[in-house]
Design a protein around this motif. Sequence first.
Motif, PDB file in Angstrom:
ATOM      1  N   GLU A 218       0.824  -1.209   0.000  1.00  0.00           N
ATOM      2  CA  GLU A 218       0.000   0.000   0.000  1.00  0.00           C
ATOM      3  C   GLU A 218       0.861   1.263   0.000  1.00  0.00           C
ATOM      4  O   GLU A 218       0.509   2.261  -0.638  1.00  0.00           O
ATOM      5  CB  GLU A 218      -0.933  -0.018   1.210  1.00  0.00           C
ATOM      6  CG  GLU A 218      -2.007  -1.097   1.119  1.00  0.00           C
ATOM      7  CD  GLU A 218      -2.716  -1.358   2.435  1.00  0.00           C
ATOM      8  OE1 GLU A 218      -3.828  -1.907   2.394  1.00  0.00           O
ATOM      9  OE2 GLU A 218      -2.157  -1.026   3.511  1.00  0.00           O
ATOM     10  N   ILE A 219       1.994   1.222   0.693  1.00  0.00           N
ATOM     11  CA  ILE A 219       2.912   2.364   0.679  1.00  0.00           C
ATOM     12  C   ILE A 219       3.432   2.603  -0.737  1.00  0.00           C
ATOM     13  O   ILE A 219       3.497   3.744  -1.211  1.00  0.00           O
ATOM     14  CB  ILE A 219       4.070   2.134   1.659  1.00  0.00           C
ATOM     15  CG1 ILE A 219       3.557   2.164   3.102  1.00  0.00           C
ATOM     16  CG2 ILE A 219       5.173   3.180   1.470  1.00  0.00           C
ATOM     17  CD1 ILE A 219       4.560   1.678   4.123  1.00  0.00           C
ATOM     18  N   ALA A 220       3.789   1.521  -1.435  1.00  0.00           N
ATOM     19  CA  ALA A 220       4.267   1.664  -2.817  1.00  0.00           C
ATOM     20  C   ALA A 220       3.186   2.266  -3.708  1.00  0.00           C
ATOM     21  O   ALA A 220       3.470   3.135  -4.547  1.00  0.00           O
ATOM     22  CB  ALA A 220       4.707   0.308  -3.351  1.00  0.00           C
ATOM     23  N   ALA A 221       1.947   1.823  -3.525  1.00  0.00           N
ATOM     24  CA  ALA A 221       0.843   2.356  -4.331  1.00  0.00           C
ATOM     25  C   ALA A 221       0.595   3.821  -4.002  1.00  0.00           C
ATOM     26  O   ALA A 221       0.343   4.643  -4.905  1.00  0.00           O
ATOM     27  CB  ALA A 221      -0.423   1.534  -4.085  1.00  0.00           C
ATOM     28  N   LEU A 222       0.661   4.187  -2.719  1.00  0.00           N
ATOM     29  CA  LEU A 222       0.481   5.584  -2.325  1.00  0.00           C
ATOM     30  C   LEU A 222       1.573   6.460  -2.922  1.00  0.00           C
ATOM     31  O   LEU A 222       1.319   7.581  -3.380  1.00  0.00           O
ATOM     32  CB  LEU A 222       0.492   5.697  -0.796  1.00  0.00           C
ATOM     33  CG  LEU A 222      -0.754   5.202  -0.063  1.00  0.00           C
ATOM     34  CD1 LEU A 222      -0.481   5.116   1.442  1.00  0.00           C
ATOM     35  CD2 LEU A 222      -1.943   6.131  -0.333  1.00  0.00           C
ATOM     36  N   ALA A 223       2.802   5.957  -2.916  1.00  0.00           N
ATOM     37  CA  ALA A 223       3.906   6.719  -3.492  1.00  0.00           C
ATOM     38  C   ALA A 223       3.696   6.945  -4.984  1.00  0.00           C
ATOM     39  O   ALA A 223       3.940   8.051  -5.494  1.00  0.00           O
ATOM     40  CB  ALA A 223       5.227   5.994  -3.243  1.00  0.00           C
ATOM     41  N   GLU A 224       3.229   5.915  -5.677  1.00  0.00           N
ATOM     42  CA  GLU A 224       2.946   6.049  -7.112  1.00  0.00           C
ATOM     43  C   GLU A 224       1.865   7.087  -7.362  1.00  0.00           C
ATOM     44  O   GLU A 224       1.873   7.785  -8.377  1.00  0.00           O
ATOM     45  CB  GLU A 224       2.514   4.696  -7.687  1.00  0.00           C
ATOM     46  CG  GLU A 224       3.647   3.721  -7.925  1.00  0.00           C
ATOM     47  CD  GLU A 224       4.470   4.095  -9.144  1.00  0.00           C
ATOM     48  OE1 GLU A 224       4.000   3.897 -10.283  1.00  0.00           O
ATOM     49  OE2 GLU A 224       5.592   4.596  -8.944  1.00  0.00           O
ATOM     50  N   ALA A 225       0.933   7.210  -6.409  1.00  0.00           N
ATOM     51  CA  ALA A 225      -0.170   8.171  -6.546  1.00  0.00           C
ATOM     52  C   ALA A 225       0.231   9.577  -6.098  1.00  0.00           C
ATOM     53  O   ALA A 225      -0.589  10.496  -6.171  1.00  0.00           O
ATOM     54  CB  ALA A 225      -1.373   7.691  -5.743  1.00  0.00           C
ATOM     55  N   GLY A 226       1.465   9.728  -5.611  1.00  0.00           N
ATOM     56  CA  GLY A 226       1.957  11.052  -5.266  1.00  0.00           C
ATOM     57  C   GLY A 226       1.953  11.397  -3.795  1.00  0.00           C
ATOM     58  O   GLY A 226       2.254  12.544  -3.422  1.00  0.00           O
ATOM     59  N   ASP A 227       1.633  10.458  -2.919  1.00  0.00           N
ATOM     60  CA  ASP A 227       1.616  10.734  -1.481  1.00  0.00           C
ATOM     61  C   ASP A 227       3.035  11.021  -0.995  1.00  0.00           C
ATOM     62  O   ASP A 227       3.941  10.194  -1.159  1.00  0.00           O
ATOM     63  CB  ASP A 227       1.031   9.534  -0.735  1.00  0.00           C
ATOM     64  CG  ASP A 227       0.909   9.790   0.752  1.00  0.00           C
ATOM     65  OD1 ASP A 227      -0.158  10.256   1.176  1.00  0.00           O
ATOM     66  OD2 ASP A 227       1.883   9.530   1.484  1.00  0.00           O
ATOM     67  N   GLU A 228       3.229  12.206  -0.378  1.00  0.00           N
ATOM     68  CA  GLU A 228       4.570  12.621   0.021  1.00  0.00           C
ATOM     69  C   GLU A 228       5.133  11.782   1.163  1.00  0.00           C
ATOM     70  O   GLU A 228       6.331  11.483   1.195  1.00  0.00           O
ATOM     71  CB  GLU A 228       4.558  14.102   0.408  1.00  0.00           C
ATOM     72  CG  GLU A 228       4.329  15.039  -0.783  1.00  0.00           C
ATOM     73  CD  GLU A 228       5.390  14.881  -1.864  1.00  0.00           C
ATOM     74  OE1 GLU A 228       6.577  14.670  -1.513  1.00  0.00           O
ATOM     75  OE2 GLU A 228       5.041  14.951  -3.052  1.00  0.00           O
TER      76      GLU A 228
END
Length: 315
Positions: A218-228
């Motif tokens: 989920e962290i990887a997916a959030l990072a891909e979506a732009g979550d700082e």
Amino acid sequence: MSGADDAPRLGLDFGGTKIEGVLMTPDGRELARMRAPTPRHDYAACLRAMADLAAALEARAGVRAPRAGVGAPGSLSPATGLARNGNAVWMLGRPLARDLAQALGRPVRVANDADCFALSEAADGAGAGARSVFGAILGTGVGAGIVIAGRALRGRNGVAGEWGHIPLPAPRADELDPPRCWCGRRGCIETWLSGPGLAADFARAVGAAEGEGPDAAEIAALAEAGDEDARAALDRWFDRAGRALALIVNVLDPEAVVLGGGLSNLPGIEARLSEATRPHVFSDVFETAIRRNMHGDGSGVRGAARLWDEEARDT
């Protein structure tokens, strides 16, 4: 056993949640592959499950393998032959190789599951053609196997490749009060680079209770979506992974590093890990190939099936 042996190879890979088996030809063609759930906390049931899986594989393929190779967490003590250092605690202190040979009705070789992964990838996977391969597992835990000239290096004490239980090198200011590892030590590489380690680091950084934040995927997916926050967590993870891998390069200097486990699927991991490792390598060049595995989460069982092929190199 000779190098011309054309008998089928039987491999079993024992994990905490599943047991996987494969029957394959000497050139790596799979005749049958099956999985079964692991009977957790029941040693005798695990032995029966592996024997049943082997019988089912051979029934499906219509052939019998004269020997078996088994990959398992931890290792066998060279002093006692008993299983140790694995997270499947119900297997510890047991004469695993002897009991499996009796359950399977044939000679058995047992090796660490990361050794099996590295052996597989060195034979006909992402490390094929390299004389020295470091196979790094980055998943629920962190471990590694080392293959030199087609043979897994187990070491005098049987702990070669226990990369996950070395302290993280060159700790930064925010790493000086490191988390405790299940092994009892603090700051092990596994506590930083495993999937749960990444999730725990994210939770600490955002002030969440451990276990309440997103997991590694989920962290990887959030990072891909732009979550700082997620991007910052991955930046810290790659920085730590680079320092940890540079330790291996400075000691072993392998021709190839092959990545396995769930975190090997992080976007751009080969280039990012190479970039993070380079500044810490004691050399004016850094040409080590860093590659994702070729055989996926079934690579370990293929390596287990090849354990007896190592013996052929001595004859």
